[in-house]
Design a protein around this motif. Structure first.
Motif, PDB file in Angstrom:
ATOM      1  N   ARG A  61      -3.280   6.755   1.297  1.00  0.00           N
ATOM      2  CA  ARG A  61      -3.863   7.585   0.245  1.00  0.00           C
ATOM      3  C   ARG A  61      -4.855   8.598   0.799  1.00  0.00           C
ATOM      4  NH1 ARG A  61      -5.837   4.736  -5.018  1.00  0.00           N
ATOM      5  NH2 ARG A  61      -7.642   4.442  -3.686  1.00  0.00           N
ATOM      6  N   LEU A 201       0.176   7.002 -15.398  1.00  0.00           N
ATOM      7  CA  LEU A 201       0.471   6.497 -14.060  1.00  0.00           C
ATOM      8  C   LEU A 201       1.409   5.296 -14.074  1.00  0.00           C
ATOM      9  CD1 LEU A 201      -3.081   6.812 -12.445  1.00  0.00           C
ATOM     10  CD2 LEU A 201      -1.196   8.467 -12.392  1.00  0.00           C
ATOM     11  N   LEU A 206       3.512   5.065 -10.773  1.00  0.00           N
ATOM     12  CA  LEU A 206       2.549   5.533  -9.767  1.00  0.00           C
ATOM     13  C   LEU A 206       1.408   4.513  -9.684  1.00  0.00           C
ATOM     14  CD1 LEU A 206       2.516   9.297 -10.829  1.00  0.00           C
ATOM     15  CD2 LEU A 206       4.031   8.144  -9.201  1.00  0.00           C
ATOM     16  N   THR A 209      -1.729   5.202  -7.215  1.00  0.00           N
ATOM     17  CA  THR A 209      -2.562   6.367  -7.497  1.00  0.00           C
ATOM     18  C   THR A 209      -3.734   5.929  -8.366  1.00  0.00           C
ATOM     19  OG1 THR A 209      -0.668   7.857  -7.374  1.00  0.00           O
ATOM     20  CG2 THR A 209      -2.604   8.652  -8.557  1.00  0.00           C
ATOM     21  N   ALA A 244      -4.191   9.528  -3.767  1.00  0.00           N
ATOM     22  CA  ALA A 244      -2.767   9.214  -3.828  1.00  0.00           C
ATOM     23  C   ALA A 244      -2.133   9.430  -2.467  1.00  0.00           C
ATOM     24  CB  ALA A 244      -2.069  10.082  -4.879  1.00  0.00           C
ATOM     25  N   GLU A 248       3.829   8.920  -3.566  1.00  0.00           N
ATOM     26  CA  GLU A 248       3.616   8.939  -5.015  1.00  0.00           C
ATOM     27  C   GLU A 248       3.340  10.352  -5.530  1.00  0.00           C
ATOM     28  OE1 GLU A 248       1.111   6.013  -6.774  1.00  0.00           O
ATOM     29  OE2 GLU A 248       2.488   4.385  -6.251  1.00  0.00           O
ATOM     30  N   TYR A 252       5.510  12.024  -8.489  1.00  0.00           N
ATOM     31  CA  TYR A 252       4.880  12.721  -9.621  1.00  0.00           C
ATOM     32  C   TYR A 252       5.538  14.086  -9.842  1.00  0.00           C
ATOM     33  CZ  TYR A 252       1.080  15.466 -11.832  1.00  0.00           C
ATOM     34  OH  TYR A 252       0.336  16.296 -12.627  1.00  0.00           O
TER      35      TYR A 252
END
Length: 366
Positions: A61, A201, A206, A209, A244, A248, A252
């Motif tokens: 991330r 999310l 996700l 995230t 994130a 991911e 998105y």
């Protein structure tokens, strides 16, 4: 099409070279693309410099800064799609008594749509925030600024223009939007992250995230070679709280490219299609603004894009609905004054969507 697919398979690795060159001081750079129906990911480097760093991967991330605003826009569109709010709702409807900003007698109120299109007339940052942030300016400037502080500042804010008449980028406005959406969804003003997770999310899968990066596999941010802590931003969460991974972030963008595939036929699919619809023209025939997203007209297609940065990260996301192309670029170093990383990422998106990309050899990151 087969030629495009063969080219697509070779894209992601070489894309790291120009991005790494534009991210001095970073320990990690990640790029992900959707091209011709294929997903392409390449990540180089480690989560931190030195022995503490772990090899970076697709799920590592990065703080994405103002890219968070696009998620806030999607949350707005989802709440509209289910009927919880309307775009033209005045913000006063969701504020406690005495928190509304100054309004001329007979003047139009600020609406949720004004906040999402940077036409609210609110300044870039809440009045008094910079003074509060100065003691922690080079580390965690917004950590002690909460929702109550933002509401107090709002009550003493005089908009610089009538709502809907001028475009001016406002962290204040989108941070406020995140708070109001939380309230409209039945949470306290500080409940933005919970509402976003529940409404956007989690339904999109996700699951990694989220808010401030504290896990060992998250990147350490760097500013002029110095490690920086992950930003805490409780009062402006909707403007910049998210972290994130490249994987991911690409998922998105793919949801925005294929709303029905990502969310079926429900309100979230409607929101995914609605969020990138142009709302106003910034320059005739050229730039437009959707819900937060910037839109630029290109021959035969448009580019929707947004960037973000913190004291230790830089991020870019963009997509072309007509060309079914998307690009993610993230790194764990602060934005350069010349904007080189974001500019390079935008040009890569433009080249991918235009079919004109040329690739060189990959280079190391350091």
């Amino acid at each position: 099409m087969n030629g495009v697919r063969r080219q697509a398979r070779a894209v992601a690795g070489p894309l790291l070279a120009p991005l790494a060159a534009a991210a001095p001081g970073a320990s990690a750079v990640a790029v992900a693309a959707h091209l011709a129906g294929e997903r392409l990911l390449a990540v180089g480097g480690s989560t931190a410099h030195g022995a503490a760093g772990l090899p970076a991967g697709p799920e590592t991330r990065f703080a994405v800064g103002s890219v968070t605003k696009t998620y806030t826009a999607l949350l707005l569109a989802e709440l509209v799609a289910v009927g919880d709010v309307r775009y033209d709702d005045p913000i006063d409807r969701y504020l406690p008594p005495g928190a509304a900003p100054y309004r001329r007698i007979g003047g139009a109120p600020i609406t949720l749509l004004h906040l999402a299109t940077h036409t609210s007339g609110l300044p870039r940052l809440p009045p008094g925030l910079l003074r509060r942030a100065l003691p922690r300016w080079f580390s965690n400037p917004y950590a002690e600024y909460g929702p109550g502080d933002l509401l107090a500042a709002l009550a003493h804010t005089r908009p610089f223009a009538a709502p809907g008449t001028r475009v001016r980028y406002s962290n204040f406005g989108v941070g406020l939007l995140g708070m109001l959406l939380a309230r409209a969804a039945g949470e306290p003003f500080g409940g933005y992250e919970r509402v976003l997770a529940a409404r956007v999310l989690t339904p999109l899968g996700l699951l990694r995230t989220g808010g401030d990066g504290a896990a060992a596999e998250d990147t350490t941010g760097y500013w002029h070679g110095r490690a920086r802590p992950p930003w805490r931003i409780p009062g402006l969460a909707g403007a910049g709280v998210l972290h994130a991974g490249a994987d991911e972030l690409l998922r998105y963008l793919e949801a925005l490219l294929y709303p029905g595939r990502a969310a079926g036929a429900g309100p979230l699919a409607t929101a995914l299609a609605e969020v990138a619809r142009p709302r106003l023209v910034v320059r005739p025939g050229e730039d437009r603004i959707a819900l937060v997203w910037n839109i630029r007209q290109r021959p035969g297609h448009v580019l929707c894009f947004h960037s973000g940065g913190t004291r230790g990260s830089t991020a870019f996301v963009g997509f072309s609905p007509e060309r079914r192309v998307a690009l993610v670029a993230v790194t764990n170093s602060a934005p350069a004054l010349n904007g080189a990383f974001i500019q390079r990422a935008y040009l890569l998106l433009r080249e991918l969507a235009g079919g004109t990309t040329r690739f060189g050899a990959p280079s190391p990151i350091g």
